[in-house]
Design an enzyme around this catalytic site. Structure first.
Site, PDB file in Angstrom:
ATOM      1  N   LYS A 135       0.969  -0.809   0.181  1.00 34.78           N
ATOM      2  CA  LYS A 135       0.218   0.618  -0.065  1.00 34.78           C
ATOM      3  C   LYS A 135       1.106   1.768   0.394  1.00 34.78           C
ATOM      4  CE  LYS A 135      -3.979  -1.785   0.398  1.00 34.78           C
ATOM      5  NZ  LYS A 135      -5.320  -1.216  -0.534  1.00 34.78           N
ATOM      6  N   LYS A 143     -14.247  -7.041  -6.464  1.00 31.68           N
ATOM      7  CA  LYS A 143     -14.345  -6.730  -5.035  1.00 31.68           C
ATOM      8  C   LYS A 143     -16.086  -6.805  -4.480  1.00 31.68           C
ATOM      9  CE  LYS A 143     -10.670  -4.015  -3.724  1.00 31.68           C
ATOM     10  NZ  LYS A 143      -9.999  -2.749  -2.755  1.00 31.68           N
TER      11      LYS A 143
END
Length: 340
Positions: A156, A253
């Site tokens: 990230k 997702k």
């Protein structure tokens, strides 16, 4: 999926919170717990279950999701199909939790696992990424070293000038793993260009969502040496046309698109348009990973590590071994006789 049965269902909805082992950082957000909406559908013989986290950057949270489902209680308890849910609820966490509960219920009613109901081959363990949250480079390197079992790592990043050093530090700590970088909309064309040489040097395989939603035109003519994946820019199948020629990978997702039914529609439509597929998660327990695991069989990139961040998972649960995730039918979406 088959038509709804005549027997009236009993709907149960609740919100649960599972604390994280430690705080998790991405561009603009810090998470200390996963809050999820649990939906159960009971026909008096078997019970189907679904879990939804929602989409934090759309302010789609369990507290906003629960009223959406409660408003449809009579319709739901009368029985609907997953295809009908696509018109009853918008894409998001509420429809995801409800859709997955219906799939789980149907698997138990039919005595067949969901993957079989979908006409898919028997599942196998899937190589998954393990995520290192955005932090100082040396902290991220330490976290990467702790992921002893990982064979693939997702880093990230954030919206500052330290991303090249973050990537270099993680690669130095883990020269053995497949690596991707997730910007969570934090880059500009200039900052991506500045960081790209370090990404190439570190062998980053995919750069995920470099630019903010609404700035997809920044991808035009980018000619990136590393494949670009879309996450926030693709919510469901309606977003695919604007991404053609701009990205190579679509991150699916279930909380974004609103359940397994739409996820399969999105996956098939994306493959027809020539995109590569990735399955990801918004966090959650094994009850969130299990339906995404079904989609993962179609994907070249799998990012289903949500349960490793929580202090306690469900029983039974998904398991992680040799960098892979395995989901027994007993976790979700299996016949009532399935065992761990």
């Amino acid at each position: 999926m088959t038509e709804p049965r005549n027997a009236r269902l009993k709907l149960r909805v609740r919100i649960e919170k599972l604390p994280l082992v430690q705080a998790f950082h991405i561009t603009g957000y810090t998470f200390t717990e996963f809050e999820m909406l649990i939906v159960e559908l009971d026909d008096g013989e078997v019970c189907g279950r679904g879990e939804g986290i929602g989409v934090y950057y759309r302010r789609d949270t369990p507290s906003t999701m629960q009223p959406q489902i409660e408003a449809l209680r009579d319709v739901i308890e009368s029985g609907v199909t997953c295809e009908q849910l696509l018109d009853l609820l918008p894409a998001g966490g509420a429809r995801n939790a409800l859709d997955c509960a219906f799939w789980d219920l149907e698997a138990k009613r039919q005595g067949q696992p969901v993957w079989q109901l979908l006409g898919m081959q028997a599942p196998r363990p899937l190589l998954t990424t393990f995520t290192v949250g955005a932090d100082d480079p040396e902290v991220m390197a330490d976290e990467a070293r702790k992921l002893l079992d990982a064979r693939a790592i997702k880093i990230k990043l954030t919206n500052d000038d330290g991303n090249a050093e973050r990537v270099r530090a993680v690669r130095a700590a883990r020269p053995d793993v497949w690596l991707m970088a997730d910007a969570n909309q934090g880059f500009t064309p200039d900052s991506l260009a500045a960081a790209m040489p370090a990404f190439v040097e570190a062998g980053v395989a995919v750069v995920e969502q470099p630019f903010p939603v609404g700035q997809e035109a920044w991808l035009d003519g980018l000619d990136s040496p590393i494949p670009i994946a879309a996450d926030e820019s693709v919510q469901d199948h309606h977003d695919l046309p604007k991404l053609e020629g701009r990205v190579k990978v679509i991150n699916i997702k279930l909380d974004k698109c609103g359940g397994l039914t739409e996820a399969m529609r999105l996956a098939n439509a994306a493959r027809e348009r020539g995109f590569e597929l990735m399955v990801g998660n918004m966090g959650g327990s094994s009850w969130s990973m299990a339906p995404a695991f079904v989609v993962g069989a179609m994907c070249s990139v799998v990012d289903l590590d949500g349960p490793v961040f929580i202090s306690a998972d469900r029983t039974p649960s998904v398991s992680y071994r040799d960098g892979r995730i395995w989901c027994p039918d007993s976790v979700w979406g299996g016949p009532a006789t399935a065992v761990a």
